[in-house]
Design an enzyme around this catalytic site. Structure first.
Site, PDB file in Angstrom:
ATOM      1  N   GLY A  15       0.782  -1.236   0.000  1.00 55.82           N
ATOM      2  CA  GLY A  15       0.000   0.000   0.000  1.00 55.82           C
ATOM      3  C   GLY A  15       0.811   1.282   0.000  1.00 55.82           C
ATOM      4  O   GLY A  15       0.468   2.248  -0.681  1.00 55.82           O
ATOM      5  N   CYS A  21      16.818   0.324   2.515  1.00 54.15           N
ATOM      6  CA  CYS A  21      17.375  -0.623   3.490  1.00 54.15           C
ATOM      7  C   CYS A  21      18.895  -0.634   3.436  1.00 54.15           C
ATOM      8  O   CYS A  21      19.546  -0.867   4.441  1.00 54.15           O
ATOM      9  CB  CYS A  21      16.858  -2.033   3.215  1.00 54.15           C
ATOM     10  SG  CYS A  21      15.288  -2.070   2.387  1.00 54.15           S
TER      11      CYS A  21
END
Ligand SMILES: *Cc1c(COP(=O)(O)O)cnc(C)c1O
Length: 394
Positions: A202, A327
């Site tokens: 989302g 990340c």
């Protein structure tokens, strides 16, 4: 100072319409969707409508093929672990993926290797494309599934999914794609493309964080992920995140409705920025495919500089961008994607990823180009590598 947000591949803000659609499910429509009284059914109906809406966006044959998850990472984990587990005693133990996947796929594949499964990691070419011939050659009689991303989150390259899925099916191999970056950005018809499983999230499309989905075509076996109640057809227990699911579906429907218009608009701004940077700044080059790439993705390597210094200088002017995936930035390892497309370590370190959004304007990227020109020149002034290079030239 104005903030210019150019890190839309990392996350996006929730659209106000999405927040508005979600709000009642936190308060007056709070019922447990498994309850049979009306308050529960109101929530259950909202979830079923969301499932229908999402199925419609990807042209799934049935809403029952859509499973809501806590995000893209969970969907990726479940797809790989669930399918490999379901077929391990039957077809075999071999999985095929690529070297440029998101860590949600790569680290799951490594975990599966520790459990005794075998994994082939396909190379990509200098644009980040998987070769269909190499894919076909890697398929073995015991290959259960292949997982190849729809579009890469760092360099934006879009893989030839339809062709790859057809090859998989010709050899009775199940085909999963991590479409987190492509869902509602590119046209995705799961039936037309031959996709068996697909992950989406989302928060990459102006929806809430912590919610995503795994599409699983009817007939594909997948082991249950969370044991408990009967939610998500018994495959993923836990009381549904009703508000999140409603927000996810709302974001998907809105994004799909404006997809073509936004694609055209963002691609034009992207190309303008790439053109400016690569002509106005010496010793830099575009990463990823020149045309087969996400409309919002700019990824450029600058020689003789460190990405971190560049990001700090951009940040000082209010520009949010990244130099690898969210990340990996923060660690000193160069991006595995840039290494896989053949960049040496020092060039991989000096890369910029700027990803546009639905509000990004031409002025925004022009401002970034201006700041970037100064930043790169300033960093090179201080770089011993640049000094050596200049000295050699004389
Ligand atoms: C962001 C991203 C994910 C992870 O999604 P989350 O919802 O943050 O877990 C997985 N794959 C790709 C390609 C992504 O860009």
């Amino acid at each position: 100072m104005k903030t210019i947000y150019l890190d839309n591949a990392a996350t996006t803000p929730c659209r106000p319409e999405v927040v508005e659609a979600m709000l009642p499910y936190f308060t007056e429509k709070f019922g447990n969707p498994s309850a049979i009284y009306n308050l529960g059914q109101v929530a259950q109906d909202a979830i079923q409508q969301a499932r229908k809406d999402v199925a419609g966006v990807i042209n799934a044959a049935s809403p029952n093929e859509v499973f809501f998850t806590s995000g893209g990472s969970e969907a990726d984990n479940w797809a790989l672990k669930g399918v490999m587990d379901a077929y391990k005693g039957k077809k075999g133990k071999h999985l095929i993926t690529t070297k440029i996947e998101h860590h949600a796929i790569l680290h799951t594949a490594q975990f599966l290797e520790q459990q005794g499964f075998e994994v082939t990691y396909l190379d990509v070419d200098k644009y980040g494309l998987v070769s269909p011939e190499a894919f076909e050659a890697a398929i073995r009689p015991d290959t259960v599934m292949a997982s190849i991303m729809f579009a890469n989150n760092e360099i934006g390259t879009i893989e030839p999914i339809k062709e790859l899925a057809a090859i998989a099916h010709a050899h009775k191999v199940i085909f999963h794609t991590d479409a987190v970056q492509a869902f509602c950005h590119e046209k995705i018809d799961v039936q037309e493309l031959g996709i068996d499983l697909m992950s989406a999230s989302g928060h990459k499309l102006y929806g809430p964080k912590g919610v995503g989905m795994l599409y699983v075509r009817r007939g594909v076996r997948i082991s249950n992920l969370i044991h408990g109640g009967g939610q998500e057809r018994g495959k993923r227990a836990t009381t549904e995140n009703t508000a999140g699911i409603v927000g996810f579906a709302k974001a998907a429907v809105l994004a799909e409705a404006e997809r073509e218009e936004q694609h055209e608009r963002q691609a034009a701004i992207r190309d303008h920025a790439i053109q400016r940077i690569t002509t106005e700044i010496p010793h830099c080059f575009l990463n990823g495919h020149p045309t087969q790439r996400l409309a919002n993705n700019i990824n450029i390597s600058f020689e003789f500089i460190e990405g971190e210094g560049m990001l700090l200088r951009l940040g000082a002017k209010g520009i949010c961008a990244s130099s690898g995936s969210a990340c990996t930035s923060g660690s000193l390892d160069p991006s595995h994607v840039l290494l896989a497309i053949g960049l040496p370590h020092e060039k991989a370190h000096g890369s910029l990823r700027a990803t546009l959004g639905r509000d990004t304007t031409l002025e925004d990227v022009d401002f970034m180009c201006d700041v970037l020109k100064d930043a790169i020149a300033g960093l090179r002034e201080m770089s011993p590598l640049w000094e050596d290079f200049q000295a050699q030239g004389k």
